[in-house]
Motif scaffolding. Structure first.
Motif, PDB file in Angstrom:
ATOM      1  N   ALA A 172     -25.635  55.213  44.643  1.00  0.00           N
ATOM      2  CA  ALA A 172     -25.042  54.142  45.360  1.00  0.00           C
ATOM      3  C   ALA A 172     -23.537  54.053  45.347  1.00  0.00           C
ATOM      4  CB  ALA A 172     -25.654  52.931  44.824  1.00  0.00           C
ATOM      5  N   PHE A 173     -22.964  54.661  44.313  1.00  0.00           N
ATOM      6  CA  PHE A 173     -21.485  54.282  44.184  1.00  0.00           C
ATOM      7  C   PHE A 173     -20.594  54.920  45.086  1.00  0.00           C
ATOM      8  CE2 PHE A 173     -20.001  53.071  39.592  1.00  0.00           C
ATOM      9  CZ  PHE A 173     -20.991  51.972  39.505  1.00  0.00           C
ATOM     10  N   VAL A 174     -20.966  56.061  45.694  1.00  0.00           N
ATOM     11  CA  VAL A 174     -20.169  56.761  46.585  1.00  0.00           C
ATOM     12  C   VAL A 174     -20.353  55.966  47.947  1.00  0.00           C
ATOM     13  CG1 VAL A 174     -19.590  59.080  47.861  1.00  0.00           C
ATOM     14  CG2 VAL A 174     -19.985  59.089  45.518  1.00  0.00           C
ATOM     15  N   PRO A 175     -21.612  55.960  48.455  1.00  0.00           N
ATOM     16  CA  PRO A 175     -21.592  55.221  49.534  1.00  0.00           C
ATOM     17  C   PRO A 175     -20.787  53.716  49.918  1.00  0.00           C
ATOM     18  CG  PRO A 175     -23.614  56.322  49.097  1.00  0.00           C
ATOM     19  CD  PRO A 175     -22.861  56.295  48.052  1.00  0.00           C
ATOM     20  N   LEU A 176     -20.731  53.068  48.668  1.00  0.00           N
ATOM     21  CA  LEU A 176     -20.135  51.804  48.718  1.00  0.00           C
ATOM     22  C   LEU A 176     -18.678  51.973  48.814  1.00  0.00           C
ATOM     23  CD1 LEU A 176     -19.850  48.850  48.116  1.00  0.00           C
ATOM     24  CD2 LEU A 176     -20.105  49.309  45.712  1.00  0.00           C
ATOM     25  N   GLY A 177     -18.282  53.297  48.072  1.00  0.00           N
ATOM     26  CA  GLY A 177     -16.816  53.668  48.100  1.00  0.00           C
ATOM     27  C   GLY A 177     -16.284  53.842  49.479  1.00  0.00           C
ATOM     28  N   VAL A 178     -17.245  54.548  50.419  1.00  0.00           N
ATOM     29  CA  VAL A 178     -17.096  54.908  51.723  1.00  0.00           C
ATOM     30  C   VAL A 178     -16.799  53.494  52.463  1.00  0.00           C
ATOM     31  CG1 VAL A 178     -17.918  55.818  53.830  1.00  0.00           C
ATOM     32  CG2 VAL A 178     -18.171  57.137  51.638  1.00  0.00           C
ATOM     33  N   ILE A 179     -17.724  52.520  52.343  1.00  0.00           N
ATOM     34  CA  ILE A 179     -17.454  51.260  53.068  1.00  0.00           C
ATOM     35  C   ILE A 179     -16.295  50.527  52.706  1.00  0.00           C
ATOM     36  CG2 ILE A 179     -18.541  49.159  53.295  1.00  0.00           C
ATOM     37  CD1 ILE A 179     -20.015  51.332  54.804  1.00  0.00           C
TER      38      ILE A 179
END
Length: 536
Positions: A172-179
């Motif tokens: 979940a961290f990387v997708p959140l970082g993209v957003i």
């Protein structure tokens, strides 16, 4: 601007709203099967196509509404109101209506029919509520309307998904970082690829990789089970089944659920319309709520026992650059998935952890808007309006914990083949003893009708800040009236179910306390008005 045009922001908005709607459909599928005994085939062939009908009607209307507003005002940045299954009603109808009926009868169709009854009744409240909702909106301070939404955004949206993010950080961290990069940092990805699409693709990849690292996200055999549901399912007209249970006696039985949920839907939708206006898009209140009710009624007629609503999150979708096209895409996609039985496949391919970053960001934006769109000096009122939602969230967590513990106890007793019956019930606790470490009675009282409570207290604080003590007194009188009839603060415990106790003067302390508060503010108004130096 052409109605059929799709912008990059619409693509981003579509992925966000699509994931949000998919999560709701996945949750209701799991609860219907796991708690109420619905066969997967029944959910796939009846419930989901019925829900798709309501979602298609609403999404197309709100898209057309935004397009017409853009033409009327000569603007190209109007964002359609988001629309979907009402999360709070979803849980309320399953846990307080359908599950008890299934437990009592052992018949999933009886539970389904009871769900149709309460959904139909809720839709009628939404429909008729549209005729007087605008007056409520105009007489209520913006801080009072937006703070309740902010409370829901922080608790039921942001906190739920934030906890899942930290439960599965590798995914979940990387997708959140993209957003966060795209929408906070204004970073653009190569070839103009929408951040929402990048986020979901990376989430899917990371979900598969995490399985190799010993943290599997996907359920074994989910893809095979998903393939079994693929087919073609026309919506099932359920008017006959609804008519079988549509009686005054049945409505009276569930009135304590129907009334607060119906009012909750009207007030929640009203607050979301105010949120849209604070973002610059002023939609007609009456037609917006009218179609909201029509969507719920249409879904019920075609077998869905779950009301729909104008979604929280308009400022978030607007921040993505979404216009009216994202709503059209969402309605068509959800209909396609439901009619062709693809929900199981999507559940197998796209874990919630892969798409929840967008929803988490939406929650952050909604909470921010309550402070940004309200007058700066009204910020204490916004904070006051946030607090009841925390009690609502805490009550849901407490209830779910007890449901889980009782379920585990029943499983153990079944394994032991004991003839005795034991239950781990919330109702066995005294609500007035210290509980983790707060008084349980206070949590439950504040949680009942918390949207209305939030509005009352935020409005009182707004008018106290403005030194308009008479209006503060009037809002306290509204609290007196609502608590007298049990709309707020009144509850009863039935096993592990927390039920609204709709009755006259049932929790007498609250109407008396609100009345005393109204008298205090009114006395202050009189002293302030007739004092020679005009000081209170």
């Amino acid at each position: 601007m052409n109605y059929f045009s799709i912008t990059r922001g619409d693509i981003d908005g579509f992925f966000g709203l699509m994931v949000d709607n998919l999560i709701q459909l996945l949750v209701l599928t799991g609860l219907c099967i796991g708690l109420c005994g619905f066969p997967l085939e029944f959910v796939t062939s009846v419930v989901l196509p019925g829900a798709a009908i309501s979602l298609l009607i609403g999404n197309l209307f709100y898209s057309w509404q935004a397009y017409q507003l853009g033409k009327k005002t000569n603007r190209t940045d109007v964002t359609a109101l988001p629309y979907g299954i009402n999360t709070v009603s979803l849980f309320a109808f399953i846990f307080f209506v359908m599950l008890p009926v299934y437990q009592a009868t052992g018949d999933y169709k009886s539970a389904w029919k009871a769900g149709l009854l309460v959904s139909f009744s809720s839709g009628l409240i939404e429909f008729f509520g549209s005729f007087f909702a605008e007056k409520i909106r105009k007489s209520t301070p913006r801080a009072a309307l937006l703070s309740a939404l902010a409370g829901i955004a922080i608790t039921f949206i942001s906190m739920d998904f934030l906890l899942r993010t930290f439960e599965h950080p590798l995914v979940a961290f990387v997708p959140l970082g993209v957003i966060l990069l795209q929408y906070f940092g204004k970073v653009k990805f190569p070839f103009g690829i929408p951040g929402g699409l990048v986020s979901i693709i990376l989430g899917i990849i990371l979900a598969y990789v995490s399985g190799l690292l010993g943290e599997p996200i996907f359920q074994e055999g989910a893809f095979a089970r998903g393939k079994e549901t693929i087919g073609f399912y026309l919506p099932h007209l359920a008017v006959v089944e609804l008519w079988e249970v549509l009686s005054f006696a049945n409505v009276k039985t569930y009135f304590a659920i129907i009334l607060p949920m119906g009012v909750f839907n009207v007030i929640g939708s009203l607050q979301n319309i105010e949120s849209a206006e604070a973002s610059g898009d002023s939609f007609d209140t009456k037609s917006s709520l009218l179609v909201n009710g029509i969507g719920t009624l249409a879904g019920t007629f075609f077998g869905s026992p779950f009301p729909t609503t104008i979604y929280i999150g308009h400022p978030g979708w607007k921040g993505l650059g979404a216009k009216h096209g994202y709503s059209v895409l969402n309605g068509i996609f959800i209909t396609f998935v439901s009619v062709f039985g693809l929900m199981g496949i999507l559940q197998a391919i796209i874990p919630i952890e892969a798409g929840m970053a967008i929803v988490l960001w939406i929650g952050i934006i909604i909470a921010s808007q309550a402070f940004q769109a309200s007058p700066k000096n009204h910020s204490p009122a916004v904070v006051a309006g946030l607090l009841p939602a925390f009690a609502g969230w805490a009550a849901l967590i407490i209830q779910n914990v007890f449901f889980f513990l009782d379920g585990r106890l029943q499983a153990i007793l079944l394994e032991l083949e004991t003839p005795k019956s034991y239950h781990f019930n919330l109702s066995d606790l005294s609500p007035h003893v210290p509980f983790l470490p707060y008084a349980l009675g206070g949590v439950l009282s504040l949680s009942q009708g918390f949207l209305l409570t939030s509005m009352i207290w935020a409005a009182m604080v707004v008018f106290l800040l403005e030194r308009d003590f008479l209006k503060s007194s009037l809002w306290a009188l509204i609290g007196t009236t609502l608590s007298f009839f049990g709309f707020i603060h009144a509850y009863e415990l039935a096993g592990n179910a927390i039920l609204n106790r709709f009755a006259f003067f049932v929790s007498w302390q609250f109407p008396v306390a609100y009345l005393a508060l109204a008298f205090l503010f009114f006395l202050t108004y009189l002293i302030n008005r007739y004092s020679p130096d005009k000081k209170s």
